[in-house]
Design an enzyme around this catalytic site. Structure first.
Site, short mmCIF file in Angstrom:
data_model
loop_
_atom_site.label_atom_id
_atom_site.label_comp_id
_atom_site.label_asym_id
_atom_site.label_seq_id
_atom_site.Cartn_x
_atom_site.Cartn_y
_atom_site.Cartn_z
CB SER A 1 -30.40 -3.44 9.09
OG SER A 1 -30.88 -4.11 10.23
N1 SAM Z 1 -36.09 -3.77 11.62
C1 SAM Z 1 -35.48 -2.65 12.27
C2 SAM Z 1 -35.45 -1.42 11.41
O1 SAM Z 1 -35.90 -1.47 10.26
O2 SAM Z 1 -35.01 -0.39 11.93
C3 SAM Z 1 -34.10 -2.95 12.79
C4 SAM Z 1 -34.17 -3.65 14.04
S1 SAM Z 1 -32.81 -3.63 15.14
C5 SAM Z 1 -31.51 -4.31 14.19
C6 SAM Z 1 -33.39 -4.99 16.16
C7 SAM Z 1 -34.61 -4.66 16.98
O3 SAM Z 1 -35.05 -5.87 17.59
C8 SAM Z 1 -34.35 -3.66 18.10
O4 SAM Z 1 -35.24 -2.60 17.99
C9 SAM Z 1 -34.63 -4.48 19.36
O5 SAM Z 1 -35.18 -3.72 20.43
C10 SAM Z 1 -35.60 -5.53 18.84
N2 SAM Z 1 -35.72 -6.74 19.65
C11 SAM Z 1 -34.77 -7.48 20.26
N3 SAM Z 1 -35.33 -8.53 20.89
C12 SAM Z 1 -36.67 -8.47 20.66
C13 SAM Z 1 -37.79 -9.26 21.03
N4 SAM Z 1 -37.70 -10.38 21.77
N5 SAM Z 1 -39.01 -8.89 20.60
C14 SAM Z 1 -39.18 -7.77 19.85
N6 SAM Z 1 -38.16 -6.97 19.48
C15 SAM Z 1 -36.92 -7.32 19.86
#
Ligand code: SAM
Length: 220
Positions: free
Chosen positions: A67
């Protein structure tokens, strides 16, 4: 273009903190200092390192993103973190948000559904010697019941509503921050649990990748 050196990254990080974080109204000194300390360039793919302190999200592989720095700061500040808090993060992604949280609370429990991303994040935690982040591969819409309740929960992917297991795993007096809304745009929402009652507060508009799982969107 030649790669930036360590000093350049430090300078870029200071500028990021001044221009993107303090100038936009983030006030919590502990949050600001965490942003000065965590080397964001370590959490992005090598070919994006020179852009890692820019005012935007960046691709991290597997169709996911790290993000925008300001959004990470705003979500962190919204949690009102106490040093004694146990925090759960859903969506480890690059691991950057977890590393910021790790300096501000006692333990971070972070769940990611993509194995390759989780593996890379764990390698960086090890490289940076961060010992209070615990990781789990799986569907974060189910939370991580074994360590519940959590004083704070942060969800870094978007869904139409807050997954019920996360509300259940939030402790009394706890705060949960998450983007809630449609597929393309959402409202950053702060949820508080007081005497079993849930209140919702809208913080600002935002745009996150979808939360995919049993209590989120269907698999892609
Ligand atoms: N917090 C992260 C960072 O600092 O880089 C950014 C995260 S990115 C915007 C969103 C993440 O949520 C992705 O890596 C995606 O694979 C994960 N995601 C989506 N659905 C999910 C779920 N049900 N459980 C765990 N992770 C999930």
């Amino acid at each position: 273009m030649k790669g930036a050196g360590c000093m350049d990254f430090e300078r870029m990080r200071d500028l990021m903190v001044e221009r993107q974080i303090i100038a936009r109204g983030i006030k919590d000194e502990r949050v600001i200092s965490a942003f000065r300390n965590v080397p964001r360039h370590k959490f992005v793919p090598r070919y994006h390192q020179n852009d890692s302190y820019d005012d935007c999200p960046l691709p991290i592989g597997s169709g996911q993103t790290i993000s925008q720095p300001y959004m990470v700061a705003l979500m962190t500040e919204c949690l009102n973190l106490d040093a004694a808090d146990k925090v759960m993060e859903i969506g480890t992604g690059s691991g950057y948000q977890a590393a910021i949280l790790a300096g501000l609370c006692t333990a971070v429990y972070t769940v990611e559904r993509k194995e390759d991303l989780l593996r890379m994040a764990k390698n960086i935690f090890r490289e940076l010697d961060i010992a209070n982040i615990f990781t789990k591969l799986g569907d974060g819409t189910l939370g991580w019941e074994d360590n519940a309740p959590y004083q704070k929960i942060i969800v870094t992917a978007a869904a139409g509503m807050v997954p019920q297991p996360l509300i259940e795993q939030l402790g009394e007096g706890g705060i949960l921050v998450m983007p809630v809304g449609g597929v393309f745009s959402q409202e950053l929402t702060r949820i508080r649990k007081k005497k079993g009652q849930i209140t919702y507060e809208l913080i600002c508009g935002c745009s996150f990748v979808p939360l995919i799982g049993k209590y989120g969107y269907k698999d892609d």
